[in-house]
Design a protein around this motif. Structure first.
Motif, PDB file in Angstrom:
ATOM      1  N   LEU A 269       5.806   2.325   5.236  1.00  0.00           N
ATOM      2  CA  LEU A 269       6.053   0.897   5.058  1.00  0.00           C
ATOM      3  C   LEU A 269       5.579   0.102   6.274  1.00  0.00           C
ATOM      4  O   LEU A 269       4.950  -0.950   6.136  1.00  0.00           O
ATOM      5  CB  LEU A 269       7.548   0.646   4.816  1.00  0.00           C
ATOM      6  N   ILE A 270       5.847   0.614   7.456  1.00  0.00           N
ATOM      7  CA  ILE A 270       5.418  -0.051   8.686  1.00  0.00           C
ATOM      8  C   ILE A 270       3.889  -0.125   8.742  1.00  0.00           C
ATOM      9  O   ILE A 270       3.318  -1.166   9.088  1.00  0.00           O
ATOM     10  CB  ILE A 270       5.980   0.682   9.921  1.00  0.00           C
ATOM     11  N   TYR A 271       3.233   0.975   8.371  1.00  0.00           N
ATOM     12  CA  TYR A 271       1.775   0.980   8.443  1.00  0.00           C
ATOM     13  C   TYR A 271       1.157   0.051   7.396  1.00  0.00           C
ATOM     14  O   TYR A 271       0.170  -0.637   7.669  1.00  0.00           O
ATOM     15  CB  TYR A 271       1.223   2.391   8.287  1.00  0.00           C
ATOM     16  N   PHE A 272       1.728   0.035   6.204  1.00  0.00           N
ATOM     17  CA  PHE A 272       1.257  -0.901   5.178  1.00  0.00           C
ATOM     18  C   PHE A 272       1.374  -2.339   5.703  1.00  0.00           C
ATOM     19  O   PHE A 272       0.454  -3.157   5.536  1.00  0.00           O
ATOM     20  CB  PHE A 272       2.087  -0.754   3.900  1.00  0.00           C
TER      21      PHE A 272
ATOM     22  N   ILE B 157      -5.346   2.176   2.151  1.00  0.00           N
ATOM     23  CA  ILE B 157      -5.041   1.920   3.557  1.00  0.00           C
ATOM     24  C   ILE B 157      -5.726   2.938   4.471  1.00  0.00           C
ATOM     25  O   ILE B 157      -6.098   2.607   5.603  1.00  0.00           O
ATOM     26  CB  ILE B 157      -3.519   1.881   3.823  1.00  0.00           C
ATOM     27  N   ILE B 158      -5.929   4.177   3.990  1.00  0.00           N
ATOM     28  CA  ILE B 158      -6.660   5.153   4.799  1.00  0.00           C
ATOM     29  C   ILE B 158      -8.144   4.786   4.842  1.00  0.00           C
ATOM     30  O   ILE B 158      -8.801   4.906   5.881  1.00  0.00           O
ATOM     31  CB  ILE B 158      -6.468   6.581   4.244  1.00  0.00           C
ATOM     32  N   TYR B 159      -8.662   4.327   3.723  1.00  0.00           N
ATOM     33  CA  TYR B 159     -10.049   3.857   3.689  1.00  0.00           C
ATOM     34  C   TYR B 159     -10.242   2.719   4.686  1.00  0.00           C
ATOM     35  O   TYR B 159     -11.243   2.674   5.406  1.00  0.00           O
ATOM     36  CB  TYR B 159     -10.397   3.394   2.277  1.00  0.00           C
ATOM     37  N   LEU B 160      -9.284   1.800   4.745  1.00  0.00           N
ATOM     38  CA  LEU B 160      -9.368   0.692   5.693  1.00  0.00           C
ATOM     39  C   LEU B 160      -9.381   1.204   7.133  1.00  0.00           C
ATOM     40  O   LEU B 160     -10.078   0.659   7.994  1.00  0.00           O
ATOM     41  CB  LEU B 160      -8.186  -0.273   5.503  1.00  0.00           C
ATOM     42  N   TYR B 161      -8.600   2.247   7.389  1.00  0.00           N
ATOM     43  CA  TYR B 161      -8.559   2.825   8.740  1.00  0.00           C
ATOM     44  C   TYR B 161      -9.949   3.314   9.154  1.00  0.00           C
ATOM     45  O   TYR B 161     -10.410   3.047  10.273  1.00  0.00           O
ATOM     46  CB  TYR B 161      -7.555   3.978   8.782  1.00  0.00           C
TER      47      TYR B 161
ATOM     48  N   TYR C 256       1.465  -3.408   8.787  1.00  0.00           N
ATOM     49  CA  TYR C 256       0.495  -3.589   9.863  1.00  0.00           C
ATOM     50  C   TYR C 256      -0.907  -3.856   9.306  1.00  0.00           C
ATOM     51  O   TYR C 256      -1.585  -4.807   9.708  1.00  0.00           O
ATOM     52  CB  TYR C 256       0.511  -2.341  10.751  1.00  0.00           C
ATOM     53  N   ARG C 257      -1.328  -3.031   8.343  1.00  0.00           N
ATOM     54  CA  ARG C 257      -2.658  -3.220   7.753  1.00  0.00           C
ATOM     55  C   ARG C 257      -2.744  -4.545   7.004  1.00  0.00           C
ATOM     56  O   ARG C 257      -3.778  -5.219   7.003  1.00  0.00           O
ATOM     57  CB  ARG C 257      -2.993  -2.077   6.788  1.00  0.00           C
ATOM     58  N   GLY C 258      -1.663  -4.930   6.347  1.00  0.00           N
ATOM     59  CA  GLY C 258      -1.650  -6.193   5.628  1.00  0.00           C
ATOM     60  C   GLY C 258      -1.789  -7.380   6.559  1.00  0.00           C
ATOM     61  O   GLY C 258      -2.543  -8.323   6.282  1.00  0.00           O
ATOM     62  N   LEU C 259      -1.081  -7.355   7.682  1.00  0.00           N
ATOM     63  CA  LEU C 259      -1.180  -8.441   8.652  1.00  0.00           C
ATOM     64  C   LEU C 259      -2.578  -8.512   9.248  1.00  0.00           C
ATOM     65  O   LEU C 259      -3.095  -9.599   9.524  1.00  0.00           O
ATOM     66  CB  LEU C 259      -0.144  -8.252   9.761  1.00  0.00           C
ATOM     67  N   LEU C 260      -3.202  -7.354   9.461  1.00  0.00           N
ATOM     68  CA  LEU C 260      -4.529  -7.326  10.070  1.00  0.00           C
ATOM     69  C   LEU C 260      -5.597  -7.992   9.200  1.00  0.00           C
ATOM     70  O   LEU C 260      -6.633  -8.426   9.715  1.00  0.00           O
ATOM     71  CB  LEU C 260      -4.955  -5.885  10.367  1.00  0.00           C
TER      72      LEU C 260
ATOM     73  N   ALA D  80      -5.159  -7.904   0.670  1.00  0.00           N
ATOM     74  CA  ALA D  80      -3.801  -8.241   1.091  1.00  0.00           C
ATOM     75  C   ALA D  80      -2.842  -8.299  -0.099  1.00  0.00           C
ATOM     76  O   ALA D  80      -1.666  -7.931   0.016  1.00  0.00           O
ATOM     77  CB  ALA D  80      -3.797  -9.576   1.837  1.00  0.00           C
ATOM     78  N   THR D  81      -3.339  -8.751  -1.240  1.00  0.00           N
ATOM     79  CA  THR D  81      -2.507  -8.782  -2.451  1.00  0.00           C
ATOM     80  C   THR D  81      -2.090  -7.372  -2.849  1.00  0.00           C
ATOM     81  O   THR D  81      -0.920  -7.125  -3.181  1.00  0.00           O
ATOM     82  CB  THR D  81      -3.278  -9.450  -3.612  1.00  0.00           C
ATOM     83  N   ALA D  82      -3.029  -6.425  -2.806  1.00  0.00           N
ATOM     84  CA  ALA D  82      -2.727  -5.036  -3.144  1.00  0.00           C
ATOM     85  C   ALA D  82      -1.781  -4.416  -2.118  1.00  0.00           C
ATOM     86  O   ALA D  82      -0.827  -3.722  -2.482  1.00  0.00           O
ATOM     87  CB  ALA D  82      -4.020  -4.230  -3.235  1.00  0.00           C
ATOM     88  N   ILE D  83      -2.026  -4.678  -0.835  1.00  0.00           N
ATOM     89  CA  ILE D  83      -1.143  -4.138   0.205  1.00  0.00           C
ATOM     90  C   ILE D  83       0.255  -4.727   0.071  1.00  0.00           C
ATOM     91  O   ILE D  83       1.262  -4.024   0.244  1.00  0.00           O
ATOM     92  CB  ILE D  83      -1.722  -4.432   1.605  1.00  0.00           C
ATOM     93  N   GLY D  84       0.334  -6.018  -0.233  1.00  0.00           N
ATOM     94  CA  GLY D  84       1.630  -6.653  -0.440  1.00  0.00           C
ATOM     95  C   GLY D  84       2.415  -5.984  -1.557  1.00  0.00           C
ATOM     96  O   GLY D  84       3.638  -5.803  -1.452  1.00  0.00           O
ATOM     97  N   LEU D  85       1.726  -5.600  -2.628  1.00  0.00           N
ATOM     98  CA  LEU D  85       2.378  -4.862  -3.712  1.00  0.00           C
ATOM     99  C   LEU D  85       2.927  -3.544  -3.185  1.00  0.00           C
ATOM    100  O   LEU D  85       4.063  -3.157  -3.499  1.00  0.00           O
ATOM    101  CB  LEU D  85       1.384  -4.596  -4.847  1.00  0.00           C
ATOM    102  N   GLY D  86       2.138  -2.847  -2.366  1.00  0.00           N
ATOM    103  CA  GLY D  86       2.590  -1.586  -1.784  1.00  0.00           C
ATOM    104  C   GLY D  86       3.812  -1.773  -0.909  1.00  0.00           C
ATOM    105  O   GLY D  86       4.746  -0.958  -0.939  1.00  0.00           O
TER     106      GLY D  86
END
Length: 440
Positions: free
Chosen positions: A237-240, A173-177, A242-246, A206-212
């Protein structure tokens, strides 16, 4: 080594956040990909899997696979799957636990390979690559199922393994940022967004973020000490979310949401939570879900609402499955016409004859099994769906919560993302464990 990590969780979370930044540089991804395979092999060799190093190492790599893939850290694209297989096989051969022989999953692995006999690819295509691409994921499942079948796993160890899975997701998620352009410059539409997914496949991201998201929520509910601060855990959790929805890829996020509902139901039954307390939790969760959704929808100019309701950029309703139903119908038709199967990897080429512009492999493992493996695939699917249910009915409500959650993640994931990554096959194996010491 694992105890040092587990006793300093926040420190290693910060380390992995730094890894996410380092992933934007050329050499680091290859180093991480290499070390994430070599170090576990060394530890399993030295310790002999006495402390379930194979389990923890495989869990870490399952969490890291998408991040290392998207940064180009693996020598071979499927290296993550191969390494998970090697870890678990090595663990079976070297551990103290006397492996329970599972005839069901030995038969599964054997019957899976029969489909290769019927494989025929067009001239210029690689038979080896087609077979490996389609069977590496199912083989991960077979080996994981064999390893975990009726294996006694303490609840603490299970949560520790989930933490190991979560660690590299912080890096992702930091890499995505750092890899995502200014959101104001991105044109959001009615399709999955590569720009917000680090330039990689949004479905896998999104599959990986969903697991997180699932793991973080389970930790918060069960008061598992992650960072040591509930507020910080909630922020993650909120940031995960957010990134997943994006990513605008719905499968992994919807899978996480459904799985959390299932887990919460059985967890509430286990804890016998009072109705008034339950209402408070529902209100708090609902507030944060709505807030994150509205914030993300506003940033995307309302396109998030269109994406999740199956509309295009101008609000016209389209196929909400983005062509998956069309592909599945062709797969069923091929299954009926070829009850023995059309051969591993042949589905893509057959569909080219039936549907215009469809060149990709199936995103649905259920359809792939039926189409390419025929009647054998049908019985393999029944086996996979039925065996974990015996384990589910044996447990109490807390054990049921974990077992049915792993089962749900596996089934929903293979229906929107097939078995592109090791995650669904490995998670399926966890639905077969015997969870012990649940009151610790």
């Amino acid at each position: 080594m694992q105890n040092r990590i587990l006793n300093n969780k926040l420190t290693f979370i910060i380390v992995h956040l730094v890894f996410g930044f380092l992933g934007t540089f050329p050499l680091f991804p290859s180093m991480m990909g290499f070390l994430s395979i070599v170090i576990p092999l060394y530890l399993i060799f030295i310790e002999g899997n006495e402390n379930e190093i194979a389990f923890l190492s495989a869990a870490y790599l399952v969490g890291a696979e998408v991040f290392i893939r998207m940064t180009g850290g693996f020598i071979l694209y499927e290296s993550g799957k191969y390494a998970v297989i090697v870890f678990l096989v090595y663990g079976m051969l070297s551990g103290r636990f006397k492996q329970i022989f599972s005839i069901q999953y030995l038969a599964y692995l054997f019957l899976l390979l029969i489909g290769i006999v019927f494989t025929q690819v067009p001239e210029g295509e690689s038979l080896r690559k087609n077979v490996l691409f389609n069977l590496s994921g199912p083989i991960v499942l077979g080996i994981s199922a064999f390893y975990f079948f009726q294996r006694p796993i303490k609840l603490k160890l299970l949560k520790d393994a989930m933490f190991f899975m979560l660690l590299p997701l912080f890096s992702m998620i930091i890499y995505l940022y750092f890899r995502t352009p200014d959101l104001k410059e991105i044109v959001f539409g009615g399709e999955a967004n590569f720009a917000t997914s680090g330039g990689f496949g949004p479905n896998q991201v999104a599959t990986a973020i969903g697991l997180g998201m699932f793991i973080l929520t389970v930790f918060i509910l069960s008061k598992y000490k992650l960072t040591g601060y509930l507020f910080l855990d909630s922020i993650f959790l909120i940031y995960f979310s957010y990134r997943g929805l994006l990513t605008f890829s719905r499968g992994g996020i919807i899978t996480s949401f459904i799985t959390l509902l299932v887990f919460s139901l059985f967890y509430i039954l286990y804890k016998k939570i009072a109705f008034s307390v339950l209402l408070k939790y529902i209100f708090i969760a609902g507030f944060f879900i709505v807030a994150v959704w509205l914030y993300t929808s506003n940033i995307t100019g309302g396109m998030l609402n269109n994406r999740y309701t199956g509309k295009n950029a101008v609000g016209i309703q389209k196929d909400i499955t983005t062509g998956r139903i069309d592909i599945f119908e062709v797969q069923l038709d091929n299954f009926l016409k070829n009850p023995l199967g059309i051969g591993v990897g042949n589905g893509k080429y057959e569909r080219l004859k039936s549907i215009e512009h469809v060149t990709g492999a199936s995103h649905n493992e259920v359809g792939r099994l039926l189409e390419e493996h025929g009647i054998i695939g049908f019985f393999l699917l029944l086996l996979l769906m039925i065996v974990p249910l015996f384990n589910f009915f044996r447990g109490n409500f807390l054990q049921k919560a974990f077992i049915i959650s792993f089962y749900t993640i596996w089934f929903l994931t293979i229906n929107h993302s097939a078995m592109r990554i090791a995650l669904p096959g490995f998670i399926y194996g966890l639905s077969l464990i015997r969870i012990e010491n649940i009151d610790e």
